[in-house]
Design an enzyme around this catalytic site. Structure first.
Site: not given
Length: 369
Positions: A141, A196, A258, A315
């Site tokens: 990420e 993101n 997310d 996460e």
């Protein structure tokens, strides 16, 4: 003055309200009054045959303690509201001296952002996403970093929030995505990039065209790109978000939801929008050992993802106990400091070259990143 779901502009939209209270009212009484309003808003009701439950956050500012003009009172009530939504959504926040200090700090950061050479000052760190069944890293990420010429290192949660509030986030997205794609071109072909996108990106046709251009021109298979959308994006313009997802998937990219479970979306969004993955918010992981509800939520979301045939990333995994519980629940794709802190691009080769799950974890945590 009380702002209910206020915006940064004194022009209220369809979901924005301002409430004016007259007379001498203490901060404690304001909070009690606001809490009563929030409690009343949370009472379920029916719209035809459909059960509905809503909530609201409130921010208060007082005359003349906090401001002497309507514009000042609005700005301060709005800031209190914004602060409350970040720290205690669905509650009440009264503007105080701490907020005033934070506003000044935010203003300094925003000015520095506007003047910054963002192409030079912005950089990317990468945090591994690991499949614990094989011990292999399946993705990284991309995480934004900013070293300001004038302010030094600025925390991501500060400058990203301020960039979104100040209308600067689109500039950051395009620069950061370009850097992330360039880095990913050097990785093995079985490693994916997770990036993101802001709600403001999705709702801007011009920015979406820039994103599509960057992805199309990158020397990386779009099927290796996973673009993450936070649940807040679903509150802006669901039709625009749906169209943005459609375009990204047409390119071949995966699209993840997310921070799932933090309270913005409903299961209907999972069914209505073509997500390929959900990411369980770290707040549930951190509370697993102390809050049975968090454990049950993670268990339910893992079951949901399996039933729908989509991937689920967990996460914020940081401890051995958390990892043990997640293994029991069947959580296979995880991300967090238990495996690795975010690392620089120049460390990725060494990281991927390490052998086995445990050696990789210890190697990275000892690197000092």
């Amino acid at each position: 003055m009380c702002a209910i779901r206020a915006s940064s502009s004194p022009v209220w939209g369809g979901d924005e309200f301002a409430l004016f209270l007259s007379g001498q009212v203490s901060a404690d009484r304001l909070k009690r009054f606001g809490e009563q309003l929030c409690e009343a808003l949370r009472v379920p009701f029916s719209l035809g045959d459909t059960p509905v439950q809503i909530s609201g956050s409130l921010g208060f500012a007082s005359y003349p303690d906090h401001g002497t003009t309507a514009a000042q009172l609005y700005e301060f009530a709005d800031y209190a509201l914004y602060h409350g939504k970040r720290h205690r959504r669905g509650g009440v926040s009264v503007f105080d001296t701490n907020h005033s200090t934070q506003m000044q700090q935010d203003a300094t950061i925003e000015i520095a952002l506007r003047k910054a050479d963002l192409e030079r000052e912005l950089s990317i760190m990468f945090q591994p996403i690991v499949d614990v069944t094989t011990g292999e890293t399946v993705a990284f990420e991309a995480l934004a970093r900013w070293k300001s010429t004038h302010l030094g290192e600025v925390m991501p949660d500060q400058f990203i929030r301020i960039a979104e509030r100040g209308g600067l986030i689109n500039r950051l997205t395009v620069i950061l995505l370009g850097k992330a794609l360039a880095a990913a071109e050097e990785w093995p072909e079985d490693i994916h990039l997770s990036f993101n996108l802001s709600a403001h990106d999705l709702c801007s046709p011009d920015v979406m065209l820039q994103i599509i251009k960057l992805v199309s021109e990158a020397n990386i298979d779009p099927r290796r790109i996973d673009l993450e959308i936070t649940e807040t994006a679903l509150l802006h313009d669901i039709n625009q978000v749906r169209e943005a997802i459609r375009m990204l998937k047409f390119l071949g990219c995966s699209v993840s939801l997310d921070d799932f479970g933090t309270g913005y979306s409903s299961l209907s969004h999972i069914h209505a929008l073509p997500f390929t993955k959900i990411k369980i918010d770290r707040s549930f992981v951190q509370a697993m050992n102390t809050n049975p509800a968090s454990y049950k939520i993670i268990k339910s979301l893992l079951a949901l993802s399996r039933d729908m045939g989509i991937d689920c990333v967990i996460e914020g995994v940081e401890t051995e106990d958390e990892m043990r519980l997640l293994r029991q629940l069947g959580g296979n794709i995880v991300q967090g400091y238990y495996f690795s802190a975010p690392i620089h691009q120049d460390m990725i080769g060494a990281y991927l070259g390490a052998c086995g799950l445990e050696p990789v974890r210890h190697h990275v945590l000892m690197s000092g990143t």
